[in-house]
Design an enzyme around this catalytic site. Structure first.
Site, PDB file in Angstrom:
ATOM      1  N   ASP A  70       0.817  -1.221   0.000  1.00  0.00           N
ATOM      2  CA  ASP A  70       0.000   0.000   0.000  1.00  0.00           C
ATOM      3  C   ASP A  70       0.847   1.266   0.000  1.00  0.00           C
ATOM      4  OD1 ASP A  70       0.973  -0.370   2.564  1.00  0.00           O
ATOM      5  OD2 ASP A  70      -0.984  -0.667   3.494  1.00  0.00           O
ATOM      6  N   ASP A 139      -7.787  -2.576  14.089  1.00  0.00           N
ATOM      7  CA  ASP A 139      -9.155  -2.868  13.652  1.00  0.00           C
ATOM      8  C   ASP A 139      -9.197  -4.097  12.737  1.00  0.00           C
ATOM      9  OD1 ASP A 139      -7.947  -1.867  11.408  1.00  0.00           O
ATOM     10  OD2 ASP A 139      -9.337  -0.193  11.109  1.00  0.00           O
ATOM     11  N   HIS A 141      -7.301  -4.497  10.048  1.00  0.00           N
ATOM     12  CA  HIS A 141      -6.978  -4.269   8.638  1.00  0.00           C
ATOM     13  C   HIS A 141      -5.696  -4.985   8.233  1.00  0.00           C
ATOM     14  CE1 HIS A 141      -4.708  -0.354   9.846  1.00  0.00           C
ATOM     15  NE2 HIS A 141      -3.820  -1.257   9.569  1.00  0.00           N
ATOM     16  N   GLU A 146      -9.652  -1.753   5.257  1.00  0.00           N
ATOM     17  CA  GLU A 146     -10.313  -1.455   6.527  1.00  0.00           C
ATOM     18  C   GLU A 146     -11.594  -2.284   6.660  1.00  0.00           C
ATOM     19  OE1 GLU A 146      -8.829   0.323   8.610  1.00  0.00           O
ATOM     20  OE2 GLU A 146      -7.955   2.142   7.770  1.00  0.00           O
TER      21      GLU A 146
HETATM   22  P1  PGA Z   1       2.267  -1.632  12.795  1.00  0.00           P
HETATM   23  O1  PGA Z   1       1.112  -1.507  11.720  1.00  0.00           O
HETATM   24  O2  PGA Z   1       3.183  -2.714  12.312  1.00  0.00           O
HETATM   25  O3  PGA Z   1       2.941  -0.289  12.789  1.00  0.00           O
HETATM   26  O4  PGA Z   1       1.602  -1.961  14.097  1.00  0.00           O
HETATM   27  C1  PGA Z   1       0.480  -2.669  11.293  1.00  0.00           C
HETATM   28  C2  PGA Z   1      -0.648  -2.299  10.354  1.00  0.00           C
HETATM   29  O5  PGA Z   1      -1.313  -1.270  10.581  1.00  0.00           O
HETATM   30  O6  PGA Z   1      -0.878  -3.036   9.400  1.00  0.00           O
END
Ligand code: PGA
Length: 246
Positions: A70, A139, A141, A146
């Protein structure tokens, strides 16, 4: 009963080493492999370990290709918080991968639909993803997919949830600077990878990890779809794994 491989590490550093073992195996077996990469804090120990192992001559990225999950809409490669820049600073600038073989969605595109369609085509042309690395959001995702009412199939533009913008605010000067939209591989894109490596570290991921792995499969918890993938490895540290009973 989990039908995928579940590995518990002592801490994030050990999780990085165990994940690096899997990457190393793939790089040795298939030097021209296609690596699906992710940003965020979780993969950093893995990237540090991969850099160290290439410097030590244990593996090589010289022929590898990569596709990232992404990118923020509106942020270009020079923006300090763009995911392209993150990948350069935390991995690509320190390994032998040919820069032309690294792909990240173009956050500055003027034609979102065409860019997303080309990104899908690119992954297809490369022969598909050999291993897709994933973190997990609070959440549920994966990438920037999302919670919503359905599983988006292909690379697309998304509006970011407030919880996600707040979680990512730590990298920006203020919440106002966090982009409100992004481009992400779809759930279908992720699921078409031949192997998936989900990493989760920290106590704040324990609840969502157990919901994703043990709860109902629902687009309200996008990572729950991984229960349907035939080849998933989960590497969690003890803190993130604390609610998984096996
Ligand atoms: P993080 O993010 O590794 O910084 O916890 C994970 C994500 O949001 O996919």
């Amino acid at each position: 009963m989990l039908h995928y491989e579940f590995i518990v590490a002592q801490n994030p550093e050990e999780a990085g080493k165990l994940a690096a073992d899997i990457f190393q195996e793939i790089l040795l077996a298939k030097p021209r492999c296609v690596l699906g990469l992710a940003t965020g804090s979780t993969p950093l120990p893995l990237y540090r370990e991969l850099i160290a192992r290439e410097k030590a001559g244990q593996l090589s990225f010289a022929q590898a290709r990569s596709v990232n999950l992404d990118e923020y809409k509106g942020l270009g490669p020079d923006h300090p918080q763009s995911y392209r820049r993150f990948m350069q600073e935390n991995l690509f600038d320190h390994i032998s991968i040919d820069p032309v073989n690294t792909y990240v969605p173009d956050g500055l595109t003027r034609n979102s639909q065409a860019m997303c369609a080309e990104y899908e085509k690119k992954i297809e042309t490369l022969g598909g993803v050999d291993i897709q690395l994933l973190g997990i959001g609070h959440d549920g995702h994966i990438g920037f997919n999302e919670p919503c009412d359905f599983f988006p199939a292909a690379t697309h533009e998304v509006e970011l949830e407030e919880i996600t913008r707040q979680a990512n605010q730590r990298f920006f000067d203020s919440i106002a600077e966090v982009p409100t939209a992004a481009y992400t591989m779809g759930i279908g894109t992720v699921m078409s990878a031949r192997q998936i490596l989900l990493m989760a570290t920290g106590a704040d991921k324990a609840d969502i990890l157990s919901r994703a792995l043990l709860g109902p499969v629902t687009p309200q918890v996008p990572a729950s779809i991984l229960q349907f993938h035939p080849h998933v490895t989960v590497i969690a540290d003890q803190a993130a794994a604390s609610l998984i009973r096996r």
